[in-house]
Scaffold this motif. Structure first.
Motif, PDB file in Angstrom:
ATOM      1  N   CYS A  92       6.002  -9.649  12.534  1.00 28.23           N
ATOM      2  CA  CYS A  92       4.606  -9.242  12.648  1.00 28.23           C
ATOM      3  C   CYS A  92       4.277  -9.096  14.122  1.00 28.23           C
ATOM      4  O   CYS A  92       4.493 -10.024  14.903  1.00 28.23           O
ATOM      5  N   ILE A  93       3.780  -7.919  14.501  1.00 33.44           N
ATOM      6  CA  ILE A  93       3.382  -7.646  15.882  1.00 33.44           C
ATOM      7  C   ILE A  93       1.989  -7.032  15.852  1.00 33.44           C
ATOM      8  O   ILE A  93       1.792  -5.971  15.246  1.00 33.44           O
ATOM      9  N   ASN A  94       1.052  -7.684  16.496  1.00 35.82           N
ATOM     10  CA  ASN A  94      -0.327  -7.185  16.603  1.00 35.82           C
ATOM     11  C   ASN A  94      -0.923  -6.789  15.258  1.00 35.82           C
ATOM     12  O   ASN A  94      -1.553  -5.733  15.129  1.00 35.82           O
ATOM     13  N   GLY A  95      -0.715  -7.597  14.243  1.00 36.42           N
ATOM     14  CA  GLY A  95      -1.317  -7.353  12.940  1.00 36.42           C
ATOM     15  C   GLY A  95      -0.603  -6.335  12.071  1.00 36.42           C
ATOM     16  O   GLY A  95      -1.117  -5.920  11.037  1.00 36.42           O
ATOM     17  N   VAL A  96       0.600  -5.926  12.464  1.00 29.96           N
ATOM     18  CA  VAL A  96       1.400  -5.003  11.660  1.00 29.96           C
ATOM     19  C   VAL A  96       2.692  -5.699  11.266  1.00 29.96           C
ATOM     20  O   VAL A  96       3.407  -6.228  12.120  1.00 29.96           O
ATOM     21  N   LEU A  97       2.980  -5.738   9.954  1.00 29.40           N
ATOM     22  CA  LEU A  97       4.243  -6.273   9.458  1.00 29.40           C
ATOM     23  C   LEU A  97       5.272  -5.150   9.442  1.00 29.40           C
ATOM     24  O   LEU A  97       4.998  -4.050   8.939  1.00 29.40           O
ATOM     25  N   TYR A  98       6.457  -5.428   9.988  1.00 29.24           N
ATOM     26  CA  TYR A  98       7.549  -4.452  10.017  1.00 29.24           C
ATOM     27  C   TYR A  98       8.712  -5.018   9.205  1.00 29.24           C
ATOM     28  O   TYR A  98       9.124  -6.155   9.410  1.00 29.24           O
ATOM     29  N   TYR A  99       9.249  -4.203   8.306  1.00 32.51           N
ATOM     30  CA  TYR A  99      10.410  -4.555   7.496  1.00 32.51           C
ATOM     31  C   TYR A  99      11.459  -3.464   7.656  1.00 32.51           C
ATOM     32  O   TYR A  99      11.123  -2.301   7.824  1.00 32.51           O
ATOM     33  N   ILE A 100      12.732  -3.845   7.549  1.00 30.57           N
ATOM     34  CA  ILE A 100      13.797  -2.847   7.440  1.00 30.57           C
ATOM     35  C   ILE A 100      14.008  -2.592   5.961  1.00 30.57           C
ATOM     36  O   ILE A 100      14.049  -3.523   5.158  1.00 30.57           O
ATOM     37  N   GLY A 101      14.143  -1.338   5.586  1.00 35.11           N
ATOM     38  CA  GLY A 101      14.378  -0.985   4.193  1.00 35.11           C
ATOM     39  C   GLY A 101      15.334   0.190   4.081  1.00 35.11           C
ATOM     40  O   GLY A 101      15.650   0.849   5.068  1.00 35.11           O
ATOM     41  N   LYS A 102      15.793   0.438   2.870  1.00 36.41           N
ATOM     42  CA  LYS A 102      16.668   1.579   2.613  1.00 36.41           C
ATOM     43  C   LYS A 102      16.178   2.278   1.363  1.00 36.41           C
ATOM     44  O   LYS A 102      15.859   1.634   0.358  1.00 36.41           O
ATOM     45  N   GLU A 103      16.101   3.608   1.450  1.00 32.87           N
ATOM     46  CA  GLU A 103      15.687   4.394   0.294  1.00 32.87           C
ATOM     47  C   GLU A 103      16.690   4.191  -0.836  1.00 32.87           C
ATOM     48  O   GLU A 103      17.896   4.163  -0.612  1.00 32.87           O
ATOM     49  N   ASP A 104      16.175   4.029  -2.051  1.00 35.40           N
ATOM     50  CA  ASP A 104      17.022   3.792  -3.218  1.00 35.40           C
ATOM     51  C   ASP A 104      17.508   5.097  -3.842  1.00 35.40           C
ATOM     52  O   ASP A 104      17.253   5.385  -5.003  1.00 35.40           O
ATOM     53  N   VAL A 105      18.207   5.881  -3.045  1.00 36.11           N
ATOM     54  CA  VAL A 105      18.852   7.100  -3.531  1.00 36.11           C
ATOM     55  C   VAL A 105      20.243   7.145  -2.920  1.00 36.11           C
ATOM     56  O   VAL A 105      20.506   6.494  -1.914  1.00 36.11           O
ATOM     57  N   VAL A 106      21.130   7.904  -3.512  1.00 34.60           N
ATOM     58  CA  VAL A 106      22.482   8.024  -2.975  1.00 34.60           C
ATOM     59  C   VAL A 106      22.390   8.597  -1.566  1.00 34.60           C
ATOM     60  O   VAL A 106      21.737   9.617  -1.342  1.00 34.60           O
ATOM     61  N   GLY A 107      22.997   7.918  -0.626  1.00 37.48           N
ATOM     62  CA  GLY A 107      22.949   8.356   0.764  1.00 37.48           C
ATOM     63  C   GLY A 107      21.588   8.152   1.397  1.00 37.48           C
ATOM     64  O   GLY A 107      21.266   8.786   2.391  1.00 37.48           O
ATOM     65  N   GLY A 108      20.778   7.252   0.820  1.00 40.54           N
ATOM     66  CA  GLY A 108      19.424   7.013   1.323  1.00 40.54           C
ATOM     67  C   GLY A 108      19.422   6.546   2.772  1.00 40.54           C
ATOM     68  O   GLY A 108      20.337   5.892   3.234  1.00 40.54           O
ATOM     69  N   SER A 109      18.373   6.919   3.486  1.00 41.80           N
ATOM     70  CA  SER A 109      18.287   6.573   4.901  1.00 41.80           C
ATOM     71  C   SER A 109      17.598   5.231   5.093  1.00 41.80           C
ATOM     72  O   SER A 109      16.893   4.735   4.217  1.00 41.80           O
ATOM     73  N   TYR A 110      17.822   4.650   6.272  1.00 41.39           N
ATOM     74  CA  TYR A 110      17.175   3.398   6.628  1.00 41.39           C
ATOM     75  C   TYR A 110      15.797   3.689   7.200  1.00 41.39           C
ATOM     76  O   TYR A 110      15.592   4.679   7.905  1.00 41.39           O
ATOM     77  N   LEU A 111      14.863   2.809   6.883  1.00 37.59           N
ATOM     78  CA  LEU A 111      13.481   2.985   7.289  1.00 37.59           C
ATOM     79  C   LEU A 111      12.928   1.700   7.855  1.00 37.59           C
ATOM     80  O   LEU A 111      13.405   0.611   7.538  1.00 37.59           O
ATOM     81  N   ILE A 112      11.905   1.848   8.676  1.00 37.11           N
ATOM     82  CA  ILE A 112      11.056   0.729   9.031  1.00 37.11           C
ATOM     83  C   ILE A 112       9.786   0.918   8.221  1.00 37.11           C
ATOM     84  O   ILE A 112       9.156   1.973   8.269  1.00 37.11           O
ATOM     85  N   ILE A 113       9.430  -0.088   7.447  1.00 37.46           N
ATOM     86  CA  ILE A 113       8.195  -0.056   6.667  1.00 37.46           C
ATOM     87  C   ILE A 113       7.167  -0.828   7.481  1.00 37.46           C
ATOM     88  O   ILE A 113       7.371  -1.991   7.816  1.00 37.46           O
ATOM     89  N   CYS A 114       6.068  -0.145   7.840  1.00 34.01           N
ATOM     90  CA  CYS A 114       5.005  -0.742   8.644  1.00 34.01           C
ATOM     91  C   CYS A 114       3.803  -0.965   7.738  1.00 34.01           C
ATOM     92  O   CYS A 114       3.318  -0.017   7.109  1.00 34.01           O
ATOM     93  N   PHE A 115       3.321  -2.191   7.667  1.00 30.88           N
ATOM     94  CA  PHE A 115       2.116  -2.486   6.890  1.00 30.88           C
ATOM     95  C   PHE A 115       1.063  -3.046   7.830  1.00 30.88           C
ATOM     96  O   PHE A 115       1.231  -4.133   8.385  1.00 30.88           O
ATOM     97  N   ASP A 116      -0.008  -2.277   8.032  1.00 29.65           N
ATOM     98  CA  ASP A 116      -1.111  -2.706   8.880  1.00 29.65           C
ATOM     99  C   ASP A 116      -2.000  -3.620   8.048  1.00 29.65           C
ATOM    100  O   ASP A 116      -2.627  -3.179   7.080  1.00 29.65           O
ATOM    101  N   VAL A 117      -2.050  -4.892   8.419  1.00 33.71           N
ATOM    102  CA  VAL A 117      -2.785  -5.889   7.644  1.00 33.71           C
ATOM    103  C   VAL A 117      -4.289  -5.593   7.646  1.00 33.71           C
ATOM    104  O   VAL A 117      -4.954  -5.759   6.634  1.00 33.71           O
ATOM    105  N   ARG A 118      -4.806  -5.120   8.773  1.00 33.17           N
ATOM    106  CA  ARG A 118      -6.244  -4.860   8.868  1.00 33.17           C
ATOM    107  C   ARG A 118      -6.693  -3.717   7.961  1.00 33.17           C
ATOM    108  O   ARG A 118      -7.665  -3.831   7.233  1.00 33.17           O
ATOM    109  N   SER A 119      -5.981  -2.602   8.031  1.00 31.89           N
ATOM    110  CA  SER A 119      -6.389  -1.428   7.253  1.00 31.89           C
ATOM    111  C   SER A 119      -5.716  -1.364   5.883  1.00 31.89           C
ATOM    112  O   SER A 119      -6.048  -0.495   5.076  1.00 31.89           O
ATOM    113  N   GLU A 120      -4.753  -2.249   5.643  1.00 31.06           N
ATOM    114  CA  GLU A 120      -3.990  -2.292   4.394  1.00 31.06           C
ATOM    115  C   GLU A 120      -3.334  -0.945   4.078  1.00 31.06           C
ATOM    116  O   GLU A 120      -3.354  -0.466   2.960  1.00 31.06           O
TER     117      GLU A 120
END
Length: 181
Positions: A11-39
């Protein structure tokens, strides 16, 4: 979009960051950003991470960063640092550093980054001598600090024990009780 989350988050400045991977064959890696304030969610491509399970997410002076390392042929540690410069434009900066061969132990993990910008590595298991390592990319300095505790012969432990290290941990002194003599 269906995404599998890795165990790493920060969590940095009210934003949660996660590493994720798309659930498809050959899916790419992503950073999922969730802004707690604005949801609200934002997804940022993160193909720069070679091994998302081994990448440590860090707070790099208020920006999201990722650190990973590998050993080169000379058994030196090569650190890879990625910094998300602009979330909206999905711009990453990449830096590569080689740490001194003789000063690093074999079983280290990236712990995080201090508020002053030093990357912290720690031994993963206890040993006769236990070390924490500080690398400053800005000053190009490397420091090894011995932590006393396990003892010369590790008499406190039957086997090596896993160690969990934390960066910038502060004890609140109002919860420390004084012992009466």
């Amino acid at each position: 979009m269906s995404v599998t989350l890795c165990d790493h988050w920060i969590c940095i400045n009210g934003v949660l960051y996660y590493i994720g991977k798309e659930d498809v064959v050959g899916g790419s890696y992503l950073i999922i950003c969730f802004d707690v304030r604005s949801e609200t969610f934002k997804f940022v491509e993160a193909e720069c991470f070679r091994d998302p399970e081994a990448t440590k997410l860090i707070n790099c002076k208020g920006k999201l960063g990722g650190v990973d390392f590998k050993y080169n042929r000379a058994s030196a540690i090569v650190l890879y640092l990625w910094i998300l410069e602009d979330v909206e434009r999905e711009e990453w900066s990449t830096y590569v550093y080689t740490l001194p061969v003789n000063d690093i132990c074999e079983n280290v993990v990236v712990v995080g980054m201090t508020s002053t910008g030093e990357i912290v590595l720690s031994e993963e298991y206890t040993s006769k001598r236990f070390y924490v390592f500080y690398f400053s990319p800005e000053r190009n300095t490397f420091q090894r600090v011995e932590i006393r505790g396990p003892g010369e012969y590790c008499e406190a432990f039957d086997d090596d024990c896993r160690v969990y290290a934390f960066v910038d941990y502060v004890v609140d002194s109002k919860f420390i009780t004084k012992q009466s003599s």
